[in-house]
Design a protein around this motif. Structure first.
Motif, mmCIF file in Angstrom:
data_model
loop_
_atom_site.group_PDB
_atom_site.id
_atom_site.type_symbol
_atom_site.label_atom_id
_atom_site.label_comp_id
_atom_site.label_asym_id
_atom_site.label_seq_id
_atom_site.Cartn_x
_atom_site.Cartn_y
_atom_site.Cartn_z
ATOM 1 N N VAL A 183 -0.901 32.952 5.216
ATOM 2 C CA VAL A 183 0.481 33.298 4.907
ATOM 3 C C VAL A 183 1.356 32.075 5.139
ATOM 4 O O VAL A 183 1.007 31.160 5.887
ATOM 5 C CB VAL A 183 0.962 34.479 5.786
ATOM 6 N N ARG A 184 2.513 32.084 4.477
ATOM 7 C CA ARG A 184 3.494 31.026 4.624
ATOM 8 C C ARG A 184 4.711 31.565 5.373
ATOM 9 O O ARG A 184 4.985 32.761 5.370
ATOM 10 C CB ARG A 184 3.936 30.510 3.249
ATOM 11 N N GLN B 160 7.151 34.536 4.135
ATOM 12 C CA GLN B 160 6.471 35.419 3.178
ATOM 13 C C GLN B 160 6.576 36.870 3.637
ATOM 14 O O GLN B 160 6.435 37.182 4.830
ATOM 15 C CB GLN B 160 5.011 35.015 3.064
ATOM 16 N N TYR C 249 8.745 39.668 7.626
ATOM 17 C CA TYR C 249 8.357 38.356 7.114
ATOM 18 C C TYR C 249 7.429 37.669 8.114
ATOM 19 O O TYR C 249 7.464 37.937 9.316
ATOM 20 C CB TYR C 249 9.590 37.478 6.897
ATOM 21 N N ASP D 134 3.587 29.526 9.334
ATOM 22 C CA ASP D 134 2.440 29.317 8.446
ATOM 23 C C ASP D 134 1.173 29.545 9.273
ATOM 24 O O ASP D 134 1.036 28.993 10.374
ATOM 25 C CB ASP D 134 2.434 27.889 7.903
#
Length: 502
Positions: free
Chosen positions: A90-91, A94, A194, A198
């Motif tokens: 994941v970033r 995101q 969210y 990262d």
């Protein structure tokens, strides 16, 4: 002469010769079995070797990500969507999950209506205030002309102040409703979860349709490892070993997932928070690990060795040589162990690390030459009645009467006197050093003087002879020695086992 008599005379001689031969063979066998005539064969020896000694501390710990983030929910509600799964990358920013927003949307609508109502109340209060101010103004003019009573003026003033308070109250209600609506809008935004960093999703604890209840503590929905290319191990090191562990030391370790592979790390932190488990005290030691190939996984058990000391190219002997003690012969005269040279041979190596200039080197060479002359003089003609001490420092406290010093106080006094003699003999040289060089010199001399010494036995004319050496590092199988030895010299490691009789 009868033939029977001749035969009878030969039989006794044959029997006698046979018995004599058997007795000689038995004596030889017994003599050889007891080691008679060849004392050297009674001892097992090993050669002094030159090599490396690595001292390490063993410990176990668990691999983990350098930074792991628990992602939770600040609001309660039903989970509508879960957009990531285990091991997903994941970033930051995101969207990874959504919670049903309908409750907070309704709260926002209700707040907007309350704000509109409060504004209407404010308009009413403002109108009332304007009327009250006009009435007060009229009554004040009439009171100045003595046309109205003083009580009417006071009543008008009170009505004006009351109208002002109602306006302030209406304005406060508006602000309160606006704040409540802003909070509802914030909670509406929190229904979308969210990723804060990262990384990789290590754990997911929710499913679509599940209800999340956020009360005093936010429930953990996801566990995200920020960067698995850099990991850490938290080792539990025993209290008896923790004093040797320092930041920056090299660590090698293995994991059961890759039994044939050796990984490396470095001590990054020695934590002070001790743990007591069944009266066993351990300290956590954090080891930083480079995991660029992503082979190591969080949660693996690491069997680690912390390299606390390493000596390269030193003389070493098997540990059995340090444990060997010759059999005690009550008839033999006790022999004083022969002192190994060692100290004067190591001083040039210590000086070489200081990067001396020409004047400093000359001062050192002069002091060392005088020390060697003093050693030679004391060795050649020891002072009368002196039975203890050394050729270098003379008679030590408690060393008289042929008895070795006893107890820790005498040993401390010896080391103190040795340091004083060193400071005297190398005083001019030490004064020529700068502050950094002087600190290095003092540290090396303290280590040299305070080192442990022990006897090692060699064969001299078939007899064991003790030679005192300075004992250095040990890796469990070999021990570093400093003294009058060179590569290939034989030291005694034990007694030969007699062969069983056949």
């Amino acid at each position: 002469m009868s033939p029977y008599r001749k035969t009878g005379s030969r039989i006794p001689r044959f029997v006698i010769v046979s018995i004599a031969l058997v007795a000689v063979v038995a004596a030889l066998w017994f003599w050889k079995g007891r080691g008679g005539g060849d004392d050297e064969q009674r001892f097992r020896t090993a050669a002094v070797e030159q090599g490396d000694i690595r001292v390490a501390i063993s410990a176990t710990g668990t691999l983990g990500a350098l930074s792991t983030v628990d992602v939770g929910s600040e609001v309660s509600g039903k989970v509508e969507e879960v957009l990531v799964d285990f091991n997903d990358r994941v970033r930051k920013g995101q969207v990874i999950a959504r919670i049903d927003p309908s409750t907070f949307e309704a709260q926002i609508a209700q707040g907007d209506a309350s704000i509109a109502s409060a504004r209407a109340s404010l308009a009413t209060a403002q109108a009332t205030l304007r009327n009250a101010e006009l009435a007060y103004s009229r009554n004040r003019e009439l009171a100045a002309q003595k046309l109205v009573a003083r009580g009417d003026l006071d009543q008008a003033l009170a009505a004006r102040d009351q109208a002002r308070a109602q306006v302030a109250q209406a304005e406060a209600q508006i602000r309160q409703q606006e704040a409540s609506t802003r909070n509802a809008r914030l909670n509406l935004g929190r229904t979308v979860i969210y990723s804060p960093v990262d990384g990789v999703v290590l754990n997911r604890s929710i499913e679509p349709g599940q209800t999340v209840a956020a009360s005093l503590q936010a429930p953990v929905l996801f566990k995200i490892a920020e960067d698995l290319s850099r990991m850490e191990i938290v080792l539990a090191v025993d209290e008896s070993d923790i004093g040797q562990v320092k930041q920056g030391q090299t660590v090698s370790f293995t994991v059961d997932a890759f039994p044939d592979r050796q990984f490396r790390g470095e001590v990054s932190q020695v934590r002070l928070s001790a743990t007591n488990t069944n009266n066993v005290i351990t300290f956590p030691v954090v080891v930083a690990v480079d995991n660029a190939d992503q082979a190591l996984l969080p949660g693996l058990t690491a069997n680690a060795e912390i390299e606390v000391s390493r000596r390269d190219g030193v003389l070493k002997v098997p540990n059995a040589a340090m444990r060997f003690k010759p059999p005690v012969d009550p008839a033999a005269t006790p022999e004083t162990p022969q002192r190994g040279g060692g100290m004067t041979e190591e001083l040039p190596a210590i000086a070489a690390t200081l990067k001396l200039d020409a004047a400093q080197q000359a001062a050192f060479d002069d002091a060392l030459a005088k020390m060697r002359e003093r050693i030679a003089a004391r060795t050649a003609t020891p002072p009368q009645g002196q039975t203890g001490g050394s050729a270098l420092f003379g008679r030590m406290p408690g060393a008289g009467g042929g008895q070795a010093p006893r107890g820790g106080n005498a040993s401390g006094a010896m080391r103190q006197r040795m340091m004083e003699r060193f400071n005297q003999q190398f005083g001019a040289f030490r004064a020529a050093l700068n502050d950094d060089q002087r600190r290095e010199w003092d540290s090396a001399i303290n280590a040299l003087v305070g080192a442990r010494r022990a006897p090692v036995y060699v064969l001299a004319d078939g007899k064991p002879k003790a030679v005192t050496v300075r004992v250095g590092a040990s890796d469990g199988s070999s021990t570093e020695i400093i003294g009058d030895f060179k590569v290939g010299d034989e030291v005694i490691v034990g007694l030969q086992t007699a062969e069983p009789a056949k």
